[in-house]
Write an enzyme that holds these catalytic residues in place. Structure first.
Site, short mmCIF file in Angstrom:
data_model
loop_
_atom_site.label_atom_id
_atom_site.label_comp_id
_atom_site.label_asym_id
_atom_site.label_seq_id
_atom_site.Cartn_x
_atom_site.Cartn_y
_atom_site.Cartn_z
N ARG A 25 11.27 -3.63 9.80
CA ARG A 25 10.90 -2.45 10.58
C ARG A 25 10.80 -2.87 12.05
O ARG A 25 10.73 -4.06 12.34
CB ARG A 25 9.53 -1.98 10.07
CG ARG A 25 9.30 -0.49 10.18
CD ARG A 25 8.04 -0.09 9.42
NE ARG A 25 6.83 -0.58 10.03
CZ ARG A 25 5.63 -0.50 9.45
NH1 ARG A 25 5.52 0.02 8.25
NH2 ARG A 25 4.57 -0.96 10.06
N ARG A 71 -9.07 1.48 9.26
CA ARG A 71 -8.69 0.11 9.60
C ARG A 71 -9.76 -0.59 10.43
O ARG A 71 -9.60 -1.77 10.74
CB ARG A 71 -7.40 0.13 10.42
CG ARG A 71 -6.13 -0.22 9.64
CD ARG A 71 -4.98 -0.11 10.62
NE ARG A 71 -3.80 -0.84 10.31
CZ ARG A 71 -2.73 -0.31 9.69
NH1 ARG A 71 -2.77 0.92 9.24
NH2 ARG A 71 -1.65 -1.03 9.53
N ARG A 92 11.46 -6.79 5.42
CA ARG A 92 11.43 -5.33 5.59
C ARG A 92 12.19 -4.91 6.83
O ARG A 92 12.88 -3.89 6.84
CB ARG A 92 9.95 -4.90 5.67
CG ARG A 92 9.73 -3.42 5.57
CD ARG A 92 8.27 -3.11 5.33
NE ARG A 92 7.42 -3.38 6.49
CZ ARG A 92 6.13 -3.09 6.54
NH1 ARG A 92 5.52 -2.55 5.51
NH2 ARG A 92 5.43 -3.35 7.62
N LYS A 116 0.83 -1.21 0.00
CA LYS A 116 0.00 0.00 0.00
C LYS A 116 0.86 1.26 0.00
O LYS A 116 0.64 2.17 -0.78
CB LYS A 116 -0.91 0.06 1.23
CG LYS A 116 -1.93 -1.04 1.34
CD LYS A 116 -2.88 -0.80 2.52
CE LYS A 116 -2.20 -0.79 3.88
NZ LYS A 116 -1.67 -2.10 4.29
N ARG A 150 -0.39 -8.67 13.89
CA ARG A 150 -0.92 -7.67 12.96
C ARG A 150 -1.82 -8.31 11.91
O ARG A 150 -2.81 -7.74 11.51
CB ARG A 150 0.22 -6.88 12.32
CG ARG A 150 0.65 -5.78 13.27
CD ARG A 150 1.89 -5.02 12.92
NE ARG A 150 2.07 -4.71 11.55
CZ ARG A 150 3.27 -4.73 10.94
NH1 ARG A 150 4.34 -5.07 11.62
NH2 ARG A 150 3.37 -4.40 9.71
#
Ligand code: AMP
Length: 187
Positions: A131, A90, A129, A14, A142
């Site tokens: 993070r 969300r 990633r 996204k 998540r």
């Protein structure tokens, strides 16, 4: 003028795609995740509150997020250029609040781009990633939060005939092109 929401699981791309469209068409990009991470970095009151939720892969409370969006959407660049919402809404409550805000602004949504990616691909991407909130345990939470609280928005927007589903695996350029087509942009 583009007025669009990007929906999809964490790691669907996204952010990547939203930034591309925002830059190419000069539309404000609003990422609640980016806003919250900036607040955490600056150590503001908002940042301190948000951090505890983000570290666990939980959602920051609706009232807090809706307040952030209300303020951002009231700024003059939005009225002129529209918006690309990335990571908001969300929850159903956030989606209803957005409807209310946009009706007050008299700026209805054009489209909701639903970027769909397979589960295995998501976990692979998020682990790569790296993070702060991309540890395996937090990723798992998540995804659970996404399924329980965010996925219902797919039906919510489909019923409003706003949904465009795009498969988010493949060449980044190709996916951008499909998004442009769904938004009626490009050549
Ligand atoms: P993101 O960068 O969109 O993956 O967001 C990172 C984290 O910020 C999420 O896991 C949530 O903890 C929080 N967050 C971002 N956007 C929202 C939202 N719309 N509602 C609640 N929490 C959010």
């Amino acid at each position: 003028m583009i007025k669009v929401v990007f929906l999809g699981p964490p790691g669907a791309g996204k952010g990547t795609q939203a930034v591309r469209i925002a830059e190419k068409y000069n539309v404000p990009h609003i990422s609640t995740g980016d806003i919250l991470r900036a607040a955490v970095k600056e150590g503001t009151e908002l940042g301190q509150l948000a951090k505890s939720y983000m570290d666990r892969g939980e959602l920051v409370p609706d009232e807090v997020i809706i307040g952030i969006i209300r303020e951002r959407l009231s700024q003059p660049d939005i009225r002129e250029r529209g918006f690309i919402l990335d990571g908001f809404p969300r929850t159903l409550k956030q989606a209803e609040a957005l409807d209310q805000l946009l009706s007050e602004l008299n700026m209805p949504l054009d489209r909701v781009i639903y970027l769909n990616v397979d589960d295995e691909e998501i976990v692979k991407r998020l682990l790569a990633r790296g993070r702060a909130d991309d540890t395996e345990e937090v990723i798992r939470n998540r995804l659970k939060v996404y399924r329980e609280q965010t996925a219902p928005l797919i039906d919510y927007y489909a019923e409003k005939c706003l949904l465009a589903e795009i498969y988010g695996v493949g060449e980044i350029d190709e996916i951008t092109k499909k998004i442009e087509e769904a938004l009626g942009l490009g050549e």
